[in-house]
Design a protein around this motif. Structure first.
Motif, short mmCIF file in Angstrom:
data_model
loop_
_atom_site.label_atom_id
_atom_site.label_comp_id
_atom_site.label_asym_id
_atom_site.label_seq_id
_atom_site.Cartn_x
_atom_site.Cartn_y
_atom_site.Cartn_z
N GLY A 34 -7.67 -34.04 -7.67
CA GLY A 34 -8.96 -33.55 -7.16
C GLY A 34 -8.98 -33.51 -5.64
O GLY A 34 -9.58 -32.62 -5.04
N VAL A 35 -8.30 -34.46 -5.02
CA VAL A 35 -8.30 -34.54 -3.56
C VAL A 35 -7.36 -33.49 -2.96
O VAL A 35 -7.67 -32.86 -1.96
CB VAL A 35 -7.86 -35.96 -3.10
N LEU A 36 -6.20 -33.31 -3.61
CA LEU A 36 -5.18 -32.43 -3.03
C LEU A 36 -5.61 -30.97 -3.03
O LEU A 36 -6.18 -30.49 -4.01
CB LEU A 36 -3.88 -32.53 -3.84
N PRO A 37 -5.32 -30.26 -1.95
CA PRO A 37 -5.59 -28.83 -1.97
C PRO A 37 -4.52 -28.11 -2.78
O PRO A 37 -3.39 -28.59 -2.88
CB PRO A 37 -5.50 -28.45 -0.49
N THR A 78 -13.61 -34.71 -0.99
CA THR A 78 -13.49 -33.70 0.06
C THR A 78 -14.82 -32.97 0.29
O THR A 78 -15.09 -32.53 1.39
CB THR A 78 -12.40 -32.67 -0.30
N THR A 84 -15.79 -29.44 2.24
CA THR A 84 -14.93 -28.49 1.52
C THR A 84 -14.88 -28.95 0.07
O THR A 84 -14.40 -30.05 -0.20
CB THR A 84 -13.49 -28.53 2.09
N PRO A 85 -15.37 -28.13 -0.87
CA PRO A 85 -15.35 -28.61 -2.25
C PRO A 85 -13.94 -28.82 -2.77
O PRO A 85 -13.10 -27.93 -2.68
CB PRO A 85 -16.05 -27.49 -3.03
N GLY A 86 -13.68 -30.03 -3.25
CA GLY A 86 -12.36 -30.34 -3.78
C GLY A 86 -12.08 -29.52 -5.01
O GLY A 86 -10.97 -29.06 -5.24
N GLU A 87 -13.05 -29.33 -5.84
CA GLU A 87 -12.93 -28.42 -6.98
C GLU A 87 -14.31 -27.81 -7.21
O GLU A 87 -15.31 -28.32 -6.68
CB GLU A 87 -12.35 -29.13 -8.21
#
Lengths: 500, 172
Positions: A34-37, A78, A84-87
């Motif tokens: 969820g955190v990783l882009p 995030t 910035t929406p993480g998802e």
């Protein structure tokens, strides 16, 4: 009551040290994803499937399910700290979450989100516990024509609600079905569209397709992007909400739970819609509605509770009827199938211990998310300090490993790369990815139920109209399919929702 | 983390025009459906027991072809939208990255996982991320050799080793 006995048996399974470890790993990996882009819940769960093939089924599904609901929490980090929406489901949280961060209350917002996610997740799981038996008993009574009708309704809903254009969503859905046809025909044993390639006799690996579509295409579309913002890492003291924030969050938790649990049951509805409607409910019913948009805690509590309730409630149609309500659930369904389990009503008959073990693990996983994630917020945010281009390269490395390990063959890596490019083109032309994923997973079952139905009727298609339940379901599916002609407008949130 | 479908680098919108790539994409869709229709006939559409192996693909291919034609007509009739597609620079990045991935995939079973991934990461980190060579080398070595250890030795997921010298001599 039988339900409690079953659930207790489930806890006995889920509380073994091994399964507890799998739930914990799933929660940690889910939050990380969820955190990783560049890698979302769909690709994240798909990537981990090959690594779980050697595990026993209960542990494997417990871990993958934990990854699924863990991503929702990771995405919030995030949203709150970076705007910035993480998802997609956490997008609405940016409004008040980021404002809270600017006021120095980012840590409190994350704790409220964690508690809300826990409340929503647990209550939706209780709903699953009580719905499991009656719905699966109903599911056992339906035959192939009705099952076909049920799948048509599920797919129609997702197609109707996906993306901006119904035509493009339909093409995406039909394309998924066509790809699912590659391989040996299940009735006559004839190879279909295999081009003489032995690897294709077993069909195209859905994991490679999904990892390419959702993982690689996301990374590729982000190449050349500007560097991301640096997160503000909250200190431990800043993580604790004050008494007023707790008090104001309680009604939002309640409203979010109701909305998320209800919408989670409907195929095609995504967590983003639940979160959006929950925010709308706060705007209408909250005592502090005038503060929304300026860092009101209700703007975090409501949507975050709602999207996690949605994630858990979305498992109800999968467990009881074998119908996935979203692409991530479709991937989870694929994981069940790879483990030799068929999600749906027969799961509670043939593998009741596994089914209840997984349900019990949802309670445990939600507790883990609450307990581990708040203290780990500093670690998650420090991951965001890694430059995005380095992360992209490392994510591509995992995509290669994930697709290679499906069959220990570079063929699947090539399939992943091909569908990464296809996914990029589909995004470019606003073709939603979700219908393709859903139909790719459901395709073989859909074809099987269609052909079984026609086998029963000796090739007579009237079986679909002479059996009332099948006729009603197909009628509903048709109505949904022609909804654009009836000028029924889809919610704006779904038009831009990457999960659809 | 899923972000929205419009990446950050797409902020610079291109001049309004119908992209050739759309026609190519529609052409590919049409080709796939025509091929599937043709292939379905060879698989038997109907048998005395009901639908044959080709029936379902045939229906699907017809549907895709029909929808593609509708999309084509819509694209001709609808007002031209300003393109928000990839800029030239990002497109070059994408093409090079895809080509690199293809080369890595092709080379992996010959030169081994560790060497292929090390070369891939060195390229990505030096050229795309513009890292200092020593940083790229450290990250590349940790990720390729560490990744191999994690998956192959720790998780028991076997990854390919080199089949040709000097990789066989090096034991990687």
């Amino acid at each position: 009551m039988d339900v409690f006995a079953d659930l207790l048996g489930g806890f006995a399974t889920a509380l073994t040290p091994q399964n507890l470890l799998f739930a914990l790993i799933g929660c940690l990996v889910g939050t990380l994803i969820g955190v990783l882009p560049g890698i979302g819940p769909v690709a994240g769960v798909a990537l981990l499937i090959p690594l779980t093939l050697n595990l026993e089924p209960t542990g494997a599904i417990i871990m993958l399910a934990a990854i699924f609901y863990g991503t929702a929490y990771g995405g919030t980090i995030t949203s709150v700290l970076l705007n910035t929406p993480g998802e997609a489901a956490s997008a609405i949280t940016t409004i008040d979450g980021y404002q809270m961060t600017k006021k120095g209350r980012g840590g409190a917002a994350l704790t409220i989100a964690a508690v809300g996610s826990f409340v929503g997740g647990v209550i939706a799981t209780i709903l699953l516990v009580f719905a499991a038996k009656p719905l699966s008993t109903f599911g056992l009574k339906i035959g192939p024509p009705e099952f076909f009708g049920l799948m048509v309704v599920g797919i129609s809903l997702l197609v109707a609600l996906a993306g901006k254009s119904m035509i493009r969503a339909l093409i995406s859905g039909f394309l998924g079905l066509l790809i699912a046809m590659i391989g040996i025909d299940p009735v006559f044993g004839a190879p279909r569209f295999t081009f003489g390639v032995p690897r294709l006799l077993d069909g195209v690996s859905f994991v490679a397709v999904i990892v390419g579509l959702f993982g690689l295409s996301e990374v590729l579309s982000g190449l050349g992007a500007t560097e991301a913002k640096r997160p503000v890492v909250p200190g431990m003291r800043g993580l604790l909400p004050n008494r007023t924030e707790w008090k104001r969050s309680v009604p939002a938790f309640a409203r979010g739970t109701v909305i998320g649990s209800a919408l989670g049951l409907i195929p095609g509805m995504t967590g983003s819609v639940s979160a959006l409607l929950s925010y709308g409910a706060e705007r209408k019913f909250s005592k502090y509605r005038n503060e929304l948009g300026t860092g009101a805690v209700e703007g975090v509590a409501g949507p975050e509770t709602s999207n996690n309730a949605h994630a858990n409630a979305a498992l109800i149609p999968l467990f009881t009827l074998g119908i996935p309500a979203s692409p991530t659930i479709a991937v989870l369904m694929g994981a069940f199938l790879q483990q030799g389990l068929t999600p749906g009503p027969t799961l509670f008959v043939e593998h009741a211990d596994i089914a209840w073990g997984i349900i019990a693990s949802l309670f445990i996983g939600n507790v883990f998310l609450l307990v581990i994630n708040v203290p780990l917020i500093r670690i998650w945010t420090s991951i965001l300090l890694i430059p995005e281009k380095i992360l992209s390269a490392l994510i591509m490395l995992f995509l290669i490993i994930g697709s290679y390990t499906i069959n220990y063959s570079v063929f699947d890596v090539f399939v992943m790369i091909l569908f990464g490019v296809v996914g990029l083109v589909m995004r470019r032309f606003d073709m939603p990815l979700a219908p393709l994923v859903l139909t790719l997973v459901l395709g073989p079952m859909m074809e099987q139920s269609l052909r079984e139905s026609l086998d029963i009727s000796q090739g007579d298609f009237s079986i679909f109209v002479t059996r009332p339940a099948a006729a009603i379901l197909l009628g509903i599916g048709l109505l949904i399919a022609i909804s654009p002609l009836l000028k029924i407008r889809k919610p704006a949130a779904l038009q831009e929702d990457v999960e659809t | 983390m899923e972000t929205t479908q419009s990446p950050v680098h797409d902020e610079t919108a291109l001049p309004a025009q119908r992209p050739v790539s759309l026609w190519i994409w529609l052409g590919i869709m049409a080709f796939i459906s025509v091929y599937a229709i043709y292939g379905s006939f060879g698989l038997r559409l109907w048998t005395p027991r009901g639908p044959g192996p080709g029936f379902f693909p045939f229906v699907l291919a017809i549907a895709i072809l029909g929808m593609t034609i509708i999309w084509f007509v819509q694209s001709l009739r609808d007002p031209v939208e300003a393109s928000s597609g990839s800029t030239g620079t990002s497109m070059r990045h994408i093409v090079i990255s895809v080509a690199t991935l293809v080369i890595v995939a092709a080379a992996m079973e010959w030169i081994g996982f560790r060497a292929a991934i090390l070369l891939f990461l060195l390229y990505e980190l030096l050229v795309n991320a513009k890292l200092a060579w020593w940083k790229a080398l450290i990250i590349g070595l940790i990720a390729s050799f560490g990744g191999y250890w994690l998956f192959n030795d720790f998780l028991g997921v076997s990854l390919p080793v080199g089949k040709i010298p000097p990789f066989t001599w090096l034991g990687i």
